[in-house]
Design a protein around this motif. Sequence first.
Motif, PDB file in Angstrom:
ATOM      1  N   THR A 163      69.650  28.264  44.707  1.00  0.00           N
ATOM      2  CA  THR A 163      68.952  26.987  44.894  1.00  0.00           C
ATOM      3  C   THR A 163      67.890  26.766  43.826  1.00  0.00           C
ATOM      4  O   THR A 163      67.308  25.688  43.753  1.00  0.00           O
ATOM      5  N   SER A 164      67.626  27.770  42.991  1.00  0.00           N
ATOM      6  CA  SER A 164      66.613  27.660  41.945  1.00  0.00           C
ATOM      7  C   SER A 164      67.217  27.096  40.665  1.00  0.00           C
ATOM      8  O   SER A 164      68.143  27.690  40.094  1.00  0.00           O
ATOM      9  N   PRO A 165      66.706  25.964  40.162  1.00  0.00           N
ATOM     10  CA  PRO A 165      67.205  25.445  38.882  1.00  0.00           C
ATOM     11  C   PRO A 165      67.024  26.440  37.741  1.00  0.00           C
ATOM     12  O   PRO A 165      67.862  26.491  36.834  1.00  0.00           O
ATOM     13  N   TYR A 166      65.957  27.234  37.771  1.00  0.00           N
ATOM     14  CA  TYR A 166      65.743  28.221  36.718  1.00  0.00           C
ATOM     15  C   TYR A 166      66.854  29.266  36.728  1.00  0.00           C
ATOM     16  O   TYR A 166      67.412  29.613  35.674  1.00  0.00           O
ATOM     17  N   LEU A 167      67.195  29.774  37.897  1.00  0.00           N
ATOM     18  CA  LEU A 167      68.270  30.760  37.962  1.00  0.00           C
ATOM     19  C   LEU A 167      69.606  30.136  37.561  1.00  0.00           C
ATOM     20  O   LEU A 167      70.413  30.768  36.869  1.00  0.00           O
ATOM     21  N   ARG A 168      69.831  28.910  37.939  1.00  0.00           N
ATOM     22  CA  ARG A 168      71.079  28.245  37.586  1.00  0.00           C
ATOM     23  C   ARG A 168      71.190  28.018  36.075  1.00  0.00           C
ATOM     24  O   ARG A 168      72.304  27.945  35.536  1.00  0.00           O
ATOM     25  N   GLN A 169      70.040  27.919  35.383  1.00  0.00           N
ATOM     26  CA  GLN A 169      70.072  27.824  33.927  1.00  0.00           C
ATOM     27  C   GLN A 169      70.735  29.056  33.307  1.00  0.00           C
ATOM     28  O   GLN A 169      71.255  28.989  32.193  1.00  0.00           O
ATOM     29  N   HIS A 170      70.688  30.171  34.032  1.00  0.00           N
ATOM     30  CA  HIS A 170      71.218  31.435  33.520  1.00  0.00           C
ATOM     31  C   HIS A 170      72.577  31.791  34.127  1.00  0.00           C
ATOM     32  O   HIS A 170      73.068  32.904  33.927  1.00  0.00           O
ATOM     33  N   ALA A 171      73.168  30.840  34.834  1.00  0.00           N
ATOM     34  CA  ALA A 171      74.428  31.139  35.519  1.00  0.00           C
ATOM     35  C   ALA A 171      75.587  31.359  34.553  1.00  0.00           C
ATOM     36  O   ALA A 171      76.568  32.030  34.903  1.00  0.00           O
ATOM     37  N   ASP A 172      75.485  30.811  33.350  1.00  0.00           N
ATOM     38  CA  ASP A 172      76.563  30.971  32.365  1.00  0.00           C
ATOM     39  C   ASP A 172      76.289  32.091  31.362  1.00  0.00           C
ATOM     40  O   ASP A 172      77.073  32.293  30.433  1.00  0.00           O
ATOM     41  N   ASN A 173      75.187  32.801  31.524  1.00  0.00           N
ATOM     42  CA  ASN A 173      74.928  33.954  30.655  1.00  0.00           C
ATOM     43  C   ASN A 173      76.012  35.010  30.838  1.00  0.00           C
ATOM     44  O   ASN A 173      76.494  35.222  31.963  1.00  0.00           O
ATOM     45  N   PRO A 174      76.363  35.732  29.797  1.00  0.00           N
ATOM     46  CA  PRO A 174      77.269  36.877  29.982  1.00  0.00           C
ATOM     47  C   PRO A 174      76.609  38.040  30.717  1.00  0.00           C
ATOM     48  O   PRO A 174      77.307  38.958  31.162  1.00  0.00           O
ATOM     49  N   VAL A 175      75.297  38.025  30.846  1.00  0.00           N
ATOM     50  CA  VAL A 175      74.612  39.056  31.626  1.00  0.00           C
ATOM     51  C   VAL A 175      75.061  38.946  33.085  1.00  0.00           C
ATOM     52  O   VAL A 175      75.145  37.850  33.644  1.00  0.00           O
ATOM     53  N   GLU A 176      75.324  40.075  33.704  1.00  0.00           N
ATOM     54  CA  GLU A 176      75.752  40.091  35.109  1.00  0.00           C
ATOM     55  C   GLU A 176      74.518  40.052  36.016  1.00  0.00           C
ATOM     56  O   GLU A 176      74.161  41.018  36.688  1.00  0.00           O
ATOM     57  N   TRP A 177      73.876  38.880  36.024  1.00  0.00           N
ATOM     58  CA  TRP A 177      72.630  38.731  36.770  1.00  0.00           C
ATOM     59  C   TRP A 177      72.862  38.833  38.271  1.00  0.00           C
ATOM     60  O   TRP A 177      73.857  38.342  38.810  1.00  0.00           O
ATOM     61  N   ARG A 178      71.872  39.416  38.953  1.00  0.00           N
ATOM     62  CA  ARG A 178      71.784  39.401  40.399  1.00  0.00           C
ATOM     63  C   ARG A 178      70.508  38.651  40.792  1.00  0.00           C
ATOM     64  O   ARG A 178      69.534  38.667  40.052  1.00  0.00           O
ATOM     65  N   MET A 218      63.933  33.748  24.751  1.00  0.00           N
ATOM     66  CA  MET A 218      64.521  35.061  25.006  1.00  0.00           C
ATOM     67  C   MET A 218      65.935  34.928  25.570  1.00  0.00           C
ATOM     68  O   MET A 218      66.825  35.734  25.246  1.00  0.00           O
ATOM     69  N   ALA A 219      66.150  33.904  26.387  1.00  0.00           N
ATOM     70  CA  ALA A 219      67.494  33.689  26.921  1.00  0.00           C
ATOM     71  C   ALA A 219      68.484  33.414  25.795  1.00  0.00           C
ATOM     72  O   ALA A 219      69.588  33.981  25.767  1.00  0.00           O
ATOM     73  N   HIS A 220      68.099  32.548  24.872  1.00  0.00           N
ATOM     74  CA  HIS A 220      68.996  32.201  23.767  1.00  0.00           C
ATOM     75  C   HIS A 220      69.248  33.403  22.860  1.00  0.00           C
ATOM     76  O   HIS A 220      70.386  33.666  22.442  1.00  0.00           O
ATOM     77  N   GLU A 221      68.192  34.166  22.579  1.00  0.00           N
ATOM     78  CA  GLU A 221      68.329  35.288  21.658  1.00  0.00           C
ATOM     79  C   GLU A 221      69.122  36.448  22.261  1.00  0.00           C
ATOM     80  O   GLU A 221      69.964  37.050  21.571  1.00  0.00           O
ATOM     81  N   SER A 222      68.836  36.748  23.511  1.00  0.00           N
ATOM     82  CA  SER A 222      69.361  37.995  24.082  1.00  0.00           C
ATOM     83  C   SER A 222      70.322  37.805  25.239  1.00  0.00           C
ATOM     84  O   SER A 222      71.359  38.465  25.313  1.00  0.00           O
ATOM     85  N   PHE A 223      69.983  36.919  26.190  1.00  0.00           N
ATOM     86  CA  PHE A 223      70.795  36.836  27.397  1.00  0.00           C
ATOM     87  C   PHE A 223      72.097  36.069  27.166  1.00  0.00           C
ATOM     88  O   PHE A 223      73.023  36.167  27.977  1.00  0.00           O
TER      89      PHE A 223
END
Length: 678
Positions: A9-24, A56-61
């Motif tokens: 439900t967090s827009p911030y977390l959803r910003q990272h939903a397409d990262n290749p990082v296997e976020w939890r 940092m998301a763009h560079e690393s995540f």
Amino acid sequence: MANELGQSTSPYLRQHADNPVEWREWSERAFAEARERDVPIFLSVGYSACHWCHVMAHESFEDAETAAYLSEHFVSVKVDREERPDVDAIYMAATLAMTGHGGWPMSVFMTPTGEPFFCGTYLPKESRAGMASFRQVLEAITDAWRNRREQLDGIGKRVVEQLGAQQPAGGEPYDLDRAVQLLKTEFDPVDAGFGQAPKFPPSMVLDFLLRYHRRTGDEDALALVAHTCDRMARGGMYDQLTGGFARYSVDGQWIVPHFEKMLYDNALLLDVYAHWWTLTGDPLARRVAEETADFLLAELRTPEGGFASALDADTDGEEGKYYVWTPDELREVLGDDDAAWVIDLCDVTGTFEHGTSVLQLRKDPDDADRWSRLRADLARARGQRTYPGRDDKVVAAWNGLAITALTRAGVVLGKPQYVDAAVAAAALIRDVHLDGDRLYRTSRDGVRGSADGVLEDYAAVAQGYLTLLGATGDASWFKAAERLLGRVLEQFVADGSYFDTAADAEQLVWRPQDPTDNATPSGVSLAAEAFSTLASLTGSERYETAAQQALNASATIAARAPRFAGRALAVAEAAAGGPLEIAVVTSDGATSGTASGTASGAASGEASGAAQELVRIAYAEAPWGTPIVTGARGLAVPLMDGRALVNGSPAAYVCQKFTCRLPVTLPEHLRRELRPAD
């Protein structure tokens, strides 16, 4: 396993939903996975409007190689600090203890039991002078986990022990005169504000100084406020086209903003400018108050009636792109003559790279009509640009601040639409965030999030409801506030000490207690305010004691660093003035009040014009934040017991600890009751 952020439900977390990082997401399941795999947890904490989080998301995540390394050697957990302030508080305290500085993104490495052993903030993809790269940090931690595990476990345990040993000092008496003197020594006499760059809007300190001036007549205190409010509103930190304040000024002159716009800043500053206007009648104060309220309604209001958290600093990957102008862009929109006039008026000198500038308004225009027309033209042209991203989650505490500010501003400025908006936001919190007496922190698209409310949520919402009581005559807001604060006493207080998390909330490695008023008021300062208001409306010694205990928690900070105790000082100032309470009886019909979802009673025009004016005078002329109840005779609020119309006319009762003066029916008489020296 795949990235799990897509359903958040967090827009911030959803910003990272397409990262290749296997976020939890933060959950027991993530910790169980780390225990099962026997790997450390990488915790990344940020928020949607955070510029360096995006970097940092763009560079690393977004980098597949980095993501693969994280997946092999860590369990990666992403947290929205606005959704989980408890998690943020714990690991920011650890970061500060271990590094001496903090910020976001926050990067924490910890054991599967949540004990942190390495903390940092932004970590670059490539190493820099004095700063290791993110990959170097990952490899070093992986090596240490394999070969020096006991050392890392020991560090984590010691950090948690040190955090647990931290107890907020309290109990010192409040010396308000000394606090003002300390603030004067830290004031910037040239550019206003406190301290050096970067400068943050000191909204809570300004509120305290205005209240102090109201009681003592100290003109220096008022001058500090006037100078600061003027400089902030005329500089680049304020949006000269459509209103609203950015998060802070990068420089000391209020010119270069950090462009994100936060709900909490604008709610707190709306309250300050409306308060300043009631004391001085300064036209700048009224204009900025109205524009800030209009910004909240136009740009942060959600379809469900709440207020979104923030507007992003970045547009198309570039910070501030939506807000800045070049001279050529101004000429294209306005033509040469009008552009030349605006370039001079708004100090368009090429502050940023590419020759762009924010618009400032260091002086009032010599042709107000011309500026109004050109300002509208520029706003329309800017509206064709890519709009900044909006974090549209609704945070209970920040909506509580907005409810309070919009209600007060709506009444004193004669803008019932602001009160209507406050009622709609209050109804959303009641209908979506509340489950019985349990408050949840966030919602999005009308769907409640899973995070428990923390102390600031309960207290800010309760204060918002109690403020609405005075504008609407709806006793349901009083009842809801009393339920919320009852739960605070049951779950957030132990042996007279306040905690930021409930006793029945998720048990973390440390139960935070932070009495500092920083970007937002602390939970305990908000609790002091809400309990003080409730005590005044009920006459309850229990609530009065709760207010004093909450105030005690911030006493040491107020004495030593008053810049970081602004809300606590404002509450203490109200107590020093011999707090009043005001009851306004608007009609003869006995009622308990019902929540209608729209403003009712005196503030919305349903009561007589005389009653409306009494309510307006009560809000504008009494010390700011004075507890006020208004409504029909017999309204189910203790302060209204025995209060009646006078000869059939609406009547105001000015009271102190339930001992009331003779009622008055004329606005000018009420004004004299509240400002006898005038």
